[in-house]
Design a protein around this motif. Sequence first.
Motif, mmCIF file in Angstrom:
data_model
loop_
_atom_site.group_PDB
_atom_site.id
_atom_site.type_symbol
_atom_site.label_atom_id
_atom_site.label_comp_id
_atom_site.label_asym_id
_atom_site.label_seq_id
_atom_site.Cartn_x
_atom_site.Cartn_y
_atom_site.Cartn_z
ATOM 1 N N ILE A 1 0.834 -1.207 0.000
ATOM 2 C CA ILE A 1 0.000 0.000 0.000
ATOM 3 C C ILE A 1 0.869 1.257 0.000
ATOM 4 O O ILE A 1 0.494 2.264 -0.579
ATOM 5 N N LEU B 1 1.316 3.102 -3.172
ATOM 6 C CA LEU B 1 0.155 3.749 -3.754
ATOM 7 C C LEU B 1 -0.140 5.112 -3.133
ATOM 8 O O LEU B 1 -0.984 5.846 -3.616
ATOM 9 N N LEU C 1 -4.565 8.094 -2.682
ATOM 10 C CA LEU C 1 -4.078 6.772 -3.074
ATOM 11 C C LEU C 1 -4.263 6.629 -4.575
ATOM 12 O O LEU C 1 -5.347 6.893 -5.092
ATOM 13 N N MET D 1 -4.901 1.802 -7.091
ATOM 14 C CA MET D 1 -5.406 0.678 -6.315
ATOM 15 C C MET D 1 -6.167 -0.283 -7.224
ATOM 16 O O MET D 1 -6.980 0.136 -8.025
ATOM 17 N N GLN D 2 -5.884 -1.568 -7.084
ATOM 18 C CA GLN D 2 -6.621 -2.581 -7.820
ATOM 19 C C GLN D 2 -7.826 -2.994 -6.994
ATOM 20 O O GLN D 2 -7.946 -2.651 -5.817
ATOM 21 N N ASN E 1 -7.093 -4.612 -3.677
ATOM 22 C CA ASN E 1 -6.619 -3.653 -2.678
ATOM 23 C C ASN E 1 -7.771 -2.840 -2.106
ATOM 24 O O ASN E 1 -7.795 -2.543 -0.915
ATOM 25 N N CYS E 2 -8.747 -2.482 -2.962
ATOM 26 C CA CYS E 2 -9.907 -1.730 -2.471
ATOM 27 C C CYS E 2 -10.721 -2.562 -1.498
ATOM 28 O O CYS E 2 -11.165 -2.063 -0.463
ATOM 29 N N PHE F 1 -8.861 -2.765 1.708
ATOM 30 C CA PHE F 1 -8.935 -1.464 2.358
ATOM 31 C C PHE F 1 -10.276 -1.302 3.056
ATOM 32 O O PHE F 1 -10.344 -0.892 4.215
#
Length: 128
Positions: A19, A22, A30, A33-34, A37-38, A41
């Motif tokens: 992270i 990013l 940020l 983000m893929q 990752n979202c 998150f």
Amino acid sequence: MSTNGLKVCIFLMEYASNISRLVNLKDCKLYGMQSHNCHMFMQTLIPLTYRDILLKRIWDALTEINHFFRDICSNKLKTQYIERLEMNIIQTIYKLEMIFPPLFFDSMEHLSIYLPFKAKVGSPVQYR
């Protein structure tokens, strides 16, 4: 959590990408983000962030729906656990209905009640 906190955030290997790569400290944003990752998150960091800001009953309801989606998307589900998810999601939706105005709810919010049944009949979400 500030962007400085995200800059040093470390997760288990293969759980999320780095992270800190990013984070743009100048813009406090940020970038890149893929979808995985979202999801990470939303499921991990956001409940921790809002814990001290929201009222306890609101934070509890939002965290319960968060945990429901995390659990229903896991790659191993037992029948007894799915049945418990079926009962818990109904209570969670009731809690959300007491917090948010009626205009917030449409058919999409109530579809989560049927997700445990679909997981029980089909298979975990990843395998469909």
